[in-house]
Motif scaffolding. Structure first.
Motif, PDB file in Angstrom:
ATOM      1  N   LYS A 101       0.834  -1.148  -0.049  1.00 17.80           N
ATOM      2  CA  LYS A 101       0.006  -0.033  -0.092  1.00 17.80           C
ATOM      3  C   LYS A 101       0.632   1.338  -0.022  1.00 17.80           C
ATOM      4  O   LYS A 101       2.062   1.221   0.332  1.00 17.80           O
ATOM      5  CB  LYS A 101      -0.959  -0.084   1.285  1.00 17.80           C
ATOM      6  N   PRO A 102       0.312   2.425  -0.423  1.00 17.54           N
ATOM      7  CA  PRO A 102       1.121   3.408  -0.375  1.00 17.54           C
ATOM      8  C   PRO A 102       1.620   4.210   0.825  1.00 17.54           C
ATOM      9  O   PRO A 102       0.737   4.307   1.802  1.00 17.54           O
ATOM     10  CB  PRO A 102       0.048   4.726  -1.002  1.00 17.54           C
ATOM     11  N   THR A 103       2.909   4.062   1.215  1.00 17.65           N
ATOM     12  CA  THR A 103       3.337   4.421   2.631  1.00 17.65           C
ATOM     13  C   THR A 103       4.507   5.278   2.573  1.00 17.65           C
ATOM     14  O   THR A 103       5.124   5.251   1.332  1.00 17.65           O
ATOM     15  CB  THR A 103       3.824   3.190   3.268  1.00 17.65           C
ATOM     16  N   PRO A 104       4.928   6.012   3.098  1.00 12.34           N
ATOM     17  CA  PRO A 104       6.178   6.822   3.283  1.00 12.34           C
ATOM     18  C   PRO A 104       7.448   5.889   2.837  1.00 12.34           C
ATOM     19  O   PRO A 104       8.307   6.482   2.018  1.00 12.34           O
ATOM     20  CB  PRO A 104       6.507   7.090   4.897  1.00 12.34           C
ATOM     21  N   GLU A 105       7.124   4.628   3.098  1.00 11.08           N
ATOM     22  CA  GLU A 105       8.512   3.327   2.696  1.00 11.08           C
ATOM     23  C   GLU A 105       8.422   3.727   1.165  1.00 11.08           C
ATOM     24  O   GLU A 105       9.384   3.454   0.492  1.00 11.08           O
ATOM     25  CB  GLU A 105       8.192   2.418   3.264  1.00 11.08           C
ATOM     26  N   LEU A 106       7.241   3.381   0.701  1.00 15.78           N
ATOM     27  CA  LEU A 106       7.328   3.679  -0.999  1.00 15.78           C
ATOM     28  C   LEU A 106       8.112   4.734  -1.573  1.00 15.78           C
ATOM     29  O   LEU A 106       8.792   4.432  -2.572  1.00 15.78           O
ATOM     30  CB  LEU A 106       5.976   3.742  -1.304  1.00 15.78           C
ATOM     31  N   LEU A 107       8.275   5.795  -1.069  1.00 18.16           N
ATOM     32  CA  LEU A 107       8.930   6.906  -1.259  1.00 18.16           C
ATOM     33  C   LEU A 107      10.297   6.745  -1.601  1.00 18.16           C
ATOM     34  O   LEU A 107      11.123   7.459  -2.291  1.00 18.16           O
ATOM     35  CB  LEU A 107       8.617   8.182  -0.693  1.00 18.16           C
ATOM     36  N   ARG A 108      10.900   6.054  -0.643  1.00 23.62           N
ATOM     37  CA  ARG A 108      12.415   5.427  -0.243  1.00 23.62           C
ATOM     38  C   ARG A 108      12.785   4.326  -1.055  1.00 23.62           C
ATOM     39  O   ARG A 108      13.888   4.098  -1.384  1.00 23.62           O
ATOM     40  CB  ARG A 108      12.621   5.356   0.991  1.00 23.62           C
ATOM     41  N   LEU A 109      11.653   3.730  -1.837  1.00 25.27           N
ATOM     42  CA  LEU A 109      12.114   2.579  -2.477  1.00 25.27           C
ATOM     43  C   LEU A 109      13.034   2.574  -3.794  1.00 25.27           C
ATOM     44  O   LEU A 109      13.855   1.873  -3.911  1.00 25.27           O
ATOM     45  CB  LEU A 109      10.673   1.910  -3.238  1.00 25.27           C
ATOM     46  N   PRO A 110      12.786   3.838  -4.669  1.00 22.00           N
ATOM     47  CA  PRO A 110      13.876   3.906  -5.765  1.00 22.00           C
ATOM     48  C   PRO A 110      15.219   4.205  -5.164  1.00 22.00           C
ATOM     49  O   PRO A 110      16.263   3.383  -5.962  1.00 22.00           O
ATOM     50  CB  PRO A 110      13.464   5.166  -6.422  1.00 22.00           C
ATOM     51  N   MET A 111      15.562   4.657  -4.295  1.00 23.93           N
ATOM     52  CA  MET A 111      16.946   4.653  -3.787  1.00 23.93           C
ATOM     53  C   MET A 111      17.452   3.281  -2.980  1.00 23.93           C
ATOM     54  O   MET A 111      18.308   2.773  -3.352  1.00 23.93           O
ATOM     55  CB  MET A 111      16.975   5.663  -2.705  1.00 23.93           C
ATOM     56  N   LYS A 112      16.332   2.553  -2.611  1.00 24.89           N
ATOM     57  CA  LYS A 112      16.832   1.443  -2.013  1.00 24.89           C
ATOM     58  C   LYS A 112      16.903   0.280  -3.241  1.00 24.89           C
ATOM     59  O   LYS A 112      18.008  -0.351  -3.186  1.00 24.89           O
ATOM     60  CB  LYS A 112      15.768   0.915  -1.062  1.00 24.89           C
ATOM     61  N   VAL A 113      16.251   0.418  -4.253  1.00 27.02           N
ATOM     62  CA  VAL A 113      16.641  -0.671  -5.594  1.00 27.02           C
ATOM     63  C   VAL A 113      17.936  -0.010  -6.147  1.00 27.02           C
ATOM     64  O   VAL A 113      18.507  -0.995  -6.271  1.00 27.02           O
ATOM     65  CB  VAL A 113      15.362  -0.283  -6.407  1.00 27.02           C
ATOM     66  N   ARG A 114      18.107   1.191  -6.030  1.00 29.52           N
ATOM     67  CA  ARG A 114      19.340   1.490  -7.041  1.00 29.52           C
ATOM     68  C   ARG A 114      20.593   1.010  -5.895  1.00 29.52           C
ATOM     69  O   ARG A 114      21.561   0.336  -6.444  1.00 29.52           O
ATOM     70  CB  ARG A 114      19.586   3.104  -6.977  1.00 29.52           C
ATOM     71  N   ASP A 115      20.590   1.232  -4.661  1.00 29.31           N
ATOM     72  CA  ASP A 115      21.795   0.841  -3.933  1.00 29.31           C
ATOM     73  C   ASP A 115      21.637  -0.815  -3.813  1.00 29.31           C
ATOM     74  O   ASP A 115      22.911  -1.303  -4.016  1.00 29.31           O
ATOM     75  CB  ASP A 115      21.421   1.100  -2.387  1.00 29.31           C
ATOM     76  N   SER A 116      20.605  -1.554  -3.657  1.00 32.92           N
ATOM     77  CA  SER A 116      20.728  -2.977  -3.767  1.00 32.92           C
ATOM     78  C   SER A 116      21.245  -3.565  -5.314  1.00 32.92           C
ATOM     79  O   SER A 116      21.946  -4.368  -5.321  1.00 32.92           O
ATOM     80  CB  SER A 116      19.359  -3.471  -3.554  1.00 32.92           C
ATOM     81  N   VAL A 117      20.920  -2.780  -6.175  1.00 32.82           N
ATOM     82  CA  VAL A 117      21.155  -3.267  -7.654  1.00 32.82           C
ATOM     83  C   VAL A 117      22.869  -2.833  -7.813  1.00 32.82           C
ATOM     84  O   VAL A 117      23.693  -4.072  -8.317  1.00 32.82           O
ATOM     85  CB  VAL A 117      20.577  -2.381  -8.774  1.00 32.82           C
ATOM     86  N   LYS A 118      23.241  -1.909  -7.226  1.00 34.78           N
ATOM     87  CA  LYS A 118      24.596  -1.564  -7.345  1.00 34.78           C
ATOM     88  C   LYS A 118      25.560  -2.707  -6.706  1.00 34.78           C
ATOM     89  O   LYS A 118      26.317  -3.062  -7.148  1.00 34.78           O
ATOM     90  CB  LYS A 118      25.007  -0.154  -6.683  1.00 34.78           C
ATOM     91  N   GLN A 119      25.029  -3.207  -5.263  1.00 32.31           N
ATOM     92  CA  GLN A 119      25.900  -3.987  -4.801  1.00 32.31           C
ATOM     93  C   GLN A 119      25.656  -5.506  -5.202  1.00 32.31           C
ATOM     94  O   GLN A 119      26.599  -6.236  -5.298  1.00 32.31           O
ATOM     95  CB  GLN A 119      24.976  -4.114  -3.212  1.00 32.31           C
ATOM     96  N   THR A 120      24.439  -5.965  -5.809  1.00 37.93           N
ATOM     97  CA  THR A 120      24.159  -7.107  -6.451  1.00 37.93           C
ATOM     98  C   THR A 120      25.187  -7.139  -7.847  1.00 37.93           C
ATOM     99  O   THR A 120      25.941  -8.135  -7.772  1.00 37.93           O
ATOM    100  CB  THR A 120      22.792  -7.076  -6.759  1.00 37.93           C
ATOM    101  N   ARG A 121      25.200  -6.045  -8.519  1.00 34.70           N
ATOM    102  CA  ARG A 121      26.233  -6.045  -9.748  1.00 34.70           C
ATOM    103  C   ARG A 121      27.667  -6.292  -9.288  1.00 34.70           C
ATOM    104  O   ARG A 121      28.371  -6.997  -9.897  1.00 34.70           O
ATOM    105  CB  ARG A 121      25.910  -4.780 -10.180  1.00 34.70           C
ATOM    106  N   ALA A 122      27.943  -5.636  -7.986  1.00 35.10           N
ATOM    107  CA  ALA A 122      29.388  -6.146  -7.773  1.00 35.10           C
ATOM    108  C   ALA A 122      29.650  -7.494  -7.273  1.00 35.10           C
ATOM    109  O   ALA A 122      30.718  -8.104  -7.671  1.00 35.10           O
ATOM    110  CB  ALA A 122      29.595  -5.103  -6.449  1.00 35.10           C
TER     111      ALA A 122
END
Length: 380
Positions: A81-102
């Protein structure tokens, strides 16, 4: 759209491939990934299999126990559901993808195999355009991660027909060889001794997934007297975060509560009937071992657990009870007569034969090795 495979696909290389599996969080995601890993190692004993996971999932326990290295990445939970956490999701995705790529670069990944969930999404995004992707979906209604991954995967494998993913190939759910080769009758005496169960009594296995299920715990423990009076032994995994107090009835078959079942093969071998949820992995295992079931689908989500139970119910191998209807009186009314009816149990067990895909682990392993451009070097 398929992504390019590193090197030439015309002649599969013979150098040892590295397979990265992404299936963390719950046993329903982890166990198929590990079954695939085992099959890959049978077909390519020189291969390397690396698992991706997070520090809070069951993979931190299950993966090392099976002897595979585990690389931890930040989780990317998807808010419902829409929550404040949703607004932080793009940043979390980017950081996780970066670490996964490494991680993928460090282990020299030749293919990434995702099984859905919050570990798979960053794995798919990190591999996109760089490393071939294979998606496996266990449910008829795919989750968000696999919907995303399937858009640019090289191969898409699914458990059941009609799964709405592009290019879906029906292979079934990879299961452990200890399950698909299980001889319940041969192991029964050993299994019942292992758990401290009556060697001769009709026996009921109860579990609610890796974390337990409150409804199932309450209903079954509340019917302990009726089960004891009927001469039924019970093995009940209530979940490691739960406790279960059950009245003892001297002279009757034991009701054995345990937090978690380390040896599911022995649990299945000890039982005549099972009461459980109907997650895709559970439904596949129960059918594979020919165990009559009373399925209690999880009442949340998109209804996939009821869908998972339907083939066994339609075949006459299982019954289904809504979560809201499972009470101690329902157990006494429905489960006790079933587990004490040897002829009915035998008929339901026979009905389970032929359900599912017992070779799904090796079928998927061959798909994965082909996506990596690797030959099969062993057919044992």
């Amino acid at each position: 759209m398929s992504e390019p495979v590193k090197g030439s696909e015309k002649a599969a290389r013979t150098s040892a491939p590295t397979i990265v599996v992404a299936g963390g969080g719950t046993a329903g995601h982890i166990e198929p990934a590990l079954a695939l890993a085992d099959a890959v190692m049978r077909l390519r004993p020189d291969a390397s299999v690396v698992a991706l996971g997070t520090e809070r999932g069951l993979e931190t326990k299950l993966v090392p126990e099976r002897g595979y290295p585990l690389e931890l990445i930040p989780p990317v939970p998807m808010p419902r559901k829409p929550t404040p956490e949703l607004l932080r999701l793009p940043m979390k995705v980017r950081d996780s993808v970066k670490q996964t790529r490494a991680v993928l670069a460090k282990v020299h990944a030749d293919v990434v195999v995702g099984f859905g969930g919050y570990v798979a999404l960053p794995a798919y995004l990190a591999a996109r355009g760089r490393t071939p992707i294979v998606v496996h979906e266990a449910n008829k209604q795919p989750g968000l991660a696999n919907k995303v991954g399937a858009r640019f995967a090289k191969r898409v494998a699914v458990a059941v027909p009609g799964t709405p993913l592009p290019g879906a190939e029906v292979v079934g759910i990879p299961l452990r060889r200890s399950i698909t080769t299980l001889d319940r009758a041969e192991l029964r005496a050993k299994a019942r001794e292992h758990f401290g169960l009556d060697p001769d009594a009709p026996t009921l296995l109860v579990f609610g997934g890796s974390q337990g299920a409150r409804t199932i715990n309450t209903a079954l423990s509340g019917a302990a007297k009726e089960l004891a009076d009927a001469g039924v032994g019970v093995l009940h995994a209530h979940g490691p975060k739960n406790t279960l107090a059950v009245q003892e009835f001297p002279g009757r078959p034991a009701y054995v509560p345990v937090p978690y079942l380390e040896r599911m093969d022995l649990a299945y071998a000890a039982a005549d009937v099972v009461v459980c949820r109907s997650g895709a992995m559970t439904a596949a295992e129960v059918s594979a071992v020919g165990l009559p079931a009373v399925f209690v689908p999880l009442p949340i989500g998109n209804g996939e657990q009821a869908v998972n139970a339907k083939p066994a119910v339609d075949a006459g191998a299982a019954l289904i009870v809504d979560d809201a209807d499972l009470t101690p009186s329902k157990v006494a009314e429905l489960v006790v007569p079933l587990v004490t009816d040897a002829a009915r149990v035998a008929k339901m067990s026979a009905a389970a034969v032929g359900l599912g895909h017992r070779e799904a682990d090796e079928v998927l392993a061959r798909i994965v090795l082909a996506a990596a451009g690797a030959k099969v070097t062993s057919d044992d």
